[in-house]
Design an enzyme around this catalytic site. Structure first.
Site, PDB file in Angstrom:
ATOM      1  N   LYS A 126       0.831  -1.216   0.000  1.00  0.00           N
ATOM      2  CA  LYS A 126       0.000   0.000   0.000  1.00  0.00           C
ATOM      3  C   LYS A 126       0.860   1.258   0.000  1.00  0.00           C
ATOM      4  O   LYS A 126       0.469   2.272  -0.570  1.00  0.00           O
ATOM      5  CB  LYS A 126      -0.963   0.000   1.189  1.00  0.00           C
ATOM      6  CG  LYS A 126      -2.119  -0.983   0.999  1.00  0.00           C
ATOM      7  CD  LYS A 126      -3.258  -0.714   1.965  1.00  0.00           C
ATOM      8  CE  LYS A 126      -4.406  -1.678   1.710  1.00  0.00           C
ATOM      9  NZ  LYS A 126      -5.411  -1.623   2.797  1.00  0.00           N
ATOM     10  N   LYS A 139      -3.253 -11.003  -6.246  1.00  0.00           N
ATOM     11  CA  LYS A 139      -4.569 -11.311  -5.690  1.00  0.00           C
ATOM     12  C   LYS A 139      -5.642 -10.403  -6.307  1.00  0.00           C
ATOM     13  O   LYS A 139      -5.348  -9.289  -6.731  1.00  0.00           O
ATOM     14  CB  LYS A 139      -4.554 -11.189  -4.158  1.00  0.00           C
ATOM     15  CG  LYS A 139      -4.771  -9.807  -3.611  1.00  0.00           C
ATOM     16  CD  LYS A 139      -5.198  -9.826  -2.136  1.00  0.00           C
ATOM     17  CE  LYS A 139      -5.353  -8.395  -1.643  1.00  0.00           C
ATOM     18  NZ  LYS A 139      -5.824  -8.211  -0.310  1.00  0.00           N
ATOM     19  N   LYS A 160     -10.185  -5.265  -4.296  1.00  0.00           N
ATOM     20  CA  LYS A 160     -11.242  -4.252  -4.441  1.00  0.00           C
ATOM     21  C   LYS A 160     -10.722  -3.041  -5.186  1.00  0.00           C
ATOM     22  O   LYS A 160     -11.466  -2.325  -5.822  1.00  0.00           O
ATOM     23  CB  LYS A 160     -11.653  -3.718  -3.058  1.00  0.00           C
ATOM     24  CG  LYS A 160     -12.387  -4.654  -2.168  1.00  0.00           C
ATOM     25  CD  LYS A 160     -12.778  -3.885  -0.885  1.00  0.00           C
ATOM     26  CE  LYS A 160     -13.049  -4.807   0.264  1.00  0.00           C
ATOM     27  NZ  LYS A 160     -12.146  -4.618   1.396  1.00  0.00           N
TER      28      LYS A 160
END
Ligand code: TYM
Length: 331
Positions: free
Chosen positions: A113, A195, A198
């Site tokens: 992130k 992965k 969202k």
């Protein structure tokens, strides 16, 4: 006999994907009769990445409706919004003093992130696993059903619990992860070594729980497959393996059964079948979510009684923690 406690949560930080469903929510439903379950909407985790306030509020209610639409029974489980139970923030502060900066810097999700949001590497982003540990430990949780991507955070929660217990005496139950084999790691349809997320910018990479039938089928048709034409789950075939995994998770079959079913068939036919199977599962969930969202009063009641129950349980643990660490709590 008292039931053991189960805890899990999802962030209302974007459109949920089929990974959130197979890795988490679906398993919650299967476990709700055997455990005393706490299912939170992790809005405090969500703000570690910038959120539009009105959207965050709307998504919170949508997520509540989604939990119920997926089969989570608010009569059996405690369903609540994280920020409505102040003990989460309070325990986080205590646990912060038992957590090392180096440990947090090593977290894979923090590194990912930070790379994606280089302009906003805030303290919350780094502290995220400690808040997650507080979530879990507040309820004396035994098991935490999550997808594989949360395994590292769970390990840290266990480490922090053990560390606290060693320093101050037995206080927290040390939780175990509960990771189902099928569906614990759904990959991106466009880059199957990553992965499904969202927040992927490529909208074809993720199948959202809110996608209509045509969109679901179109995304699967465009899914990246591998060279060759065999429909087999092998390491050299991450694309096909992921699709087989998704098919297995949504049809209730094993990957081996799925391989047999598609033996000799072409990729086109296979991808269509995966898309149809997923769309068939999503349609009734979407209809039920829509119905529930029309009844805001009901959802409000569910969340306020959930927050009340969670508050009582959390207060008990926090008071014990404050006593152990020497915080004055009155005479
Ligand atoms: P979140 O919101 O990122 O994801 C929610 C759940 O979905 C699982 N998941 C997946 N499973 C399989 N394949 C995927 N591609 C996939 N993507 C996501 C996640 O593993 C997770 O179980 N920090 C958590 C929320 C949280 C929490 C907690 C979880 C806050 N407090 C306490 C457990 C216990 C998170 O961000 O999940």
């Amino acid at each position: 006999m008292e039931k053991k406690v189960l805890y899990s949560a999802v962030q209302p930080s974007g459109n949920l994907t089929i990974g959130n469903y197979t890795g988490a929510i679906r398993n919650w439903v299967a476990l709700q009769d055997s455990y005393e379950c706490f299912y939170a909407i992790a809005n405090m985790h969500a703000i570690t990445v910038r959120q539009e306030p009105a959207e965050l509020r709307r998504r919170t209610l949508e997520l509540c409706a989604l939990y119920i639409a997926c089969g989570v029974d608010p009569e059996k489980c405690t369903l609540y919004v994280q920020s409505q139970v102040p003990q989460h923030a309070e325990l986080t502060w205590v646990l912060n003093s038992l957590t090392y900066v180096g440990e947090m810097e090593r977290m894979t999700q923090f590194k990912d992130k930070s790379a994606r949001h280089a302009e906003n590497i805030n303290m919350g982003l780094m502290d995220y696993p400690v808040l997650m540990a507080a979530d879990i430990l507040l309820y004396q949780t035994e098991i935490v059903p999550v997808g594989i991507d949360q395994r590292q955070h769970l390990e840290i929660a266990r480490d922090i619990a053990v560390r606290f217990n060693n320093r101050y005496g037995e206080t927290f139950r040390v939780p175990e992860g509960y990771i189902m084999k099928a569906g614990a790691k759904i990959a991106s349809l466009q880059e199957p070594t990553k992965k499904m997320s969202k927040s992927d910018e490529n909208l074809n990479a993720s199948v959202f729980l809110s996608d209509d039938r045509d969109t679901v089928i179109r995304k699967f048709k465009r899914a990246v497959t591998d060279s060759g034409n065999e429909i087999k789950a092998t390491e050299e075939k991450p694309g096909v393996s992921n699709l087989l995994n998704i098919y297995a998770a949504f049809s209730g079959k094993t990957v081996e059964e799925a391989e047999r079913e598609f033996e000799g068939k072409g990729y086109g036919e296979f991808k269509l079948a995966v898309g149809e199977t997923v769309a068939d599962v999503l349609a009734p969930v979407q209809a039920e979510q829509k119905r529930l969202l029309a009844d805001k009063k009901y959802l409000g009641e569910v969340l306020s009684s959930g927050a009340e129950r969670a508050f009582k349980a959390a207060r008990k643990t926090l008071s014990k923690v404050y006593r152990k660490i020497g915080f004055y709590q009155g005479e």
